[in-house]
Design an enzyme around this catalytic site. Structure first.
Site, short mmCIF file in Angstrom:
data_model
loop_
_atom_site.label_atom_id
_atom_site.label_comp_id
_atom_site.label_asym_id
_atom_site.label_seq_id
_atom_site.Cartn_x
_atom_site.Cartn_y
_atom_site.Cartn_z
N ALA A 1 121.07 130.95 39.52
CA ALA A 1 120.15 132.07 39.53
C ALA A 1 120.34 132.90 38.26
CB ALA A 1 120.38 132.93 40.76
N ARG B 1 111.84 128.64 45.57
CA ARG B 1 112.84 128.36 46.60
C ARG B 1 112.64 129.32 47.76
NH1 ARG B 1 119.19 126.65 46.55
NH2 ARG B 1 118.13 124.64 46.44
N SER C 1 120.98 121.39 42.17
CA SER C 1 120.60 122.66 42.80
C SER C 1 121.26 123.83 42.07
CB SER C 1 121.04 122.63 44.26
OG SER C 1 120.42 123.65 45.00
N PRO C 2 120.62 124.99 42.04
CA PRO C 2 121.25 126.15 41.41
C PRO C 2 122.59 126.48 42.07
CG PRO C 2 118.93 126.58 41.85
CD PRO C 2 119.27 125.30 42.54
N ARG D 1 127.07 120.94 46.21
CA ARG D 1 128.50 120.65 46.36
C ARG D 1 128.85 119.20 46.04
NH1 ARG D 1 127.15 124.51 50.14
NH2 ARG D 1 128.52 126.33 50.27
N GLN E 1 116.26 128.91 37.36
CA GLN E 1 115.87 129.69 38.53
C GLN E 1 115.89 131.17 38.15
OE1 GLN E 1 118.48 130.53 42.05
NE2 GLN E 1 117.03 129.20 43.13
N CYS F 1 125.64 129.29 41.52
CA CYS F 1 126.17 130.44 40.78
C CYS F 1 127.60 130.16 40.34
CB CYS F 1 126.12 131.68 41.65
SG CYS F 1 124.44 132.33 41.88
N TYR G 1 117.86 137.39 49.09
CA TYR G 1 117.65 138.16 47.87
C TYR G 1 116.26 138.82 47.93
CZ TYR G 1 121.92 135.75 46.68
OH TYR G 1 123.20 135.27 46.71
#
Length: 381
Positions: free
Chosen positions: A61, A234, A26-27, A335, A103, A29, A186
């Site tokens: 992202a 997403r 998963s993206p 995570r 992404q 940051c 966002y």
């Protein structure tokens, strides 16, 4: 005779490419870029997950313009100067059998902030921040966030052009999959939710109007990214804000998401990556293992669009069940893959699938997990 159900280690065809398994990084940051540039940190961070056996590895992202960044340390794809390092990363991911994905994102009203390990505040221009923060309406996310400017048509046209250019750059850098970020409060999510979109023109009010600009972005990315390669979106399936005296409605809901999923499916989107929340600080999220999986399940059943499940997926049997029971087509882990980059290899062992340690690690791992042939490299026909 009916075929066996798909499982966590079944390949998945998406247009001309084959994801070697259903595990997606998963993206996440990292807030570790300078002027949007990827670095050796990103190479090691993403590359170690490919070595660990994830079928698809997605970048964090990647901002489509300097002002689209969440923080000054965000990854970017708004300059050709970003491409050499991104190309080095995609080549490494492919070499180790993973599909490289990116992404594409615009932070909207949550831009020009410090990274999350600092006390939350807006970054002033004197410290590398910016003042041209934009949103559908001039509504702050929270007191410590910047006051955004409401987008006009010229600003919206620039953002569509920025996403278009970013999609072209992504393909040039060797990415085989692109995802549009329309979640977590966002910019695209801000347009979708009535909690953040108070416009009275054709981009506000009804769901059809609120979805209009996100669909313009999605349509532009789908047109700009090679047609033989997949594009995902997403989404936050719900704002998790319940109606009250101060909040007369619950914002964006799963019913809205199902309707929006039908719209993005019509635009040629290949999969909806289903998360939730992030658009309003009043959200109340009932955290628990797999707490968002039911959203992905419902969207998949009611629309026929492929979905990705995300959110506190940590156990191999849990992830495998999501795929076997048809609740989603892929699982996205964040995570858990930070804690254990080799989770896919250990999951394969736990589920009695052949497990593939890199040859360099084989002798050390031999006593716990047998080695098989390396994952096939992603096809790009």
């Amino acid at each position: 005779m009916s075929s066996a159900p798909d499982n966590l280690f079944s390949p998945l065809q998406q247009r001309s490419i084959t994801l070697p398994n259903r595990i997606v990084v998963s993206p996440m940051c990292q807030y570790s870029s300078v002027d949007g540039h990827a670095s050796d940190w990103h190479l090691v961070h993403l590359g170690s997950r490919a070595i660990g056996g994830a079928g698809t590895v997605m970048t964090e992202a990647a901002a489509v313009s300097p002002e689209a960044r969440i923080t000054p340390g965000d990854l970017g794809i708004y300059s050709d100067d970003h491409l050499p390092m991104l190309a080095r990363i995609t080549a490494f991911l492919k070499e180790h059998g993973s599909v490289p994905a990116i992404q594409l994102a615009h932070a909207g009203r949550k831009a020009s902030m410090v990274p999350p390990w600092e006390k939350s505040h807006t970054v002033p221009p004197s410290e590398g921040g910016w003042t041209n923060v934009v949103a559908p309406s001039p509504l702050r996310f929270h007191d410590e966030y910047p006051q955004p400017h409401a987008l006009d048509r010229a600003g919206m046209d620039k953002i569509v052009a920025d996403f278009t250019a970013a999609a072209h750059r992504a393909a040039h850098a060797g990415f085989l999959l692109a995802e549009v970020h329309a979640a977590h409060g966002y910019l695209a999510h801000e347009f979708l939710s009535p909690l953040s979109n108070h416009r009275t023109d054709e981009y506000g009010g009804s769901l059809t109007n609120r979805a209009r600009f996100p669909l313009e972005i999605i349509r532009a990315v789908r047109a700009a990214f090679p047609q033989h390669l997949p594009v995902w979106v997403r989404i936050s399936a719900t704002d998790w804000v319940s109606p009250s005296q101060t909040t007369p409605d619950s914002g964006w809901s799963i019913d809205d998401t199902v309707a929006f999923a039908r719209l993005v499916k019509a635009e040629g989107i290949d999969l909806l990556d289903v998360s939730s929340g992030g658009n309003d600080p009043r959200q109340q999220i009932p955290l628990g293992p797999g707490y968002q999986v039911a959203f992905a399940d419902r969207i998949r059943r009611e629309t026929g669009l492929s979905t990705g499940a995300v959110g506190m997926i940590t156990d191999p049997a849990q992830a495998d069940q999501i795929i076997r029971t048809g609740q989603a087509d892929v699982v996205l882990l964040a995570r858990e893959l930070l804690r254990e980059p080799y989770w896919p290899i250990r999951a394969a062992d736990a589920l009695h699938h052949p497990a593939s340690w890199p040859v360099q690690y084989e002798r050390a791992a031999r006593g716990k997990v047998a080695r098989r042939q390396p994952l096939p490299q992603p096809t790009n026909n």
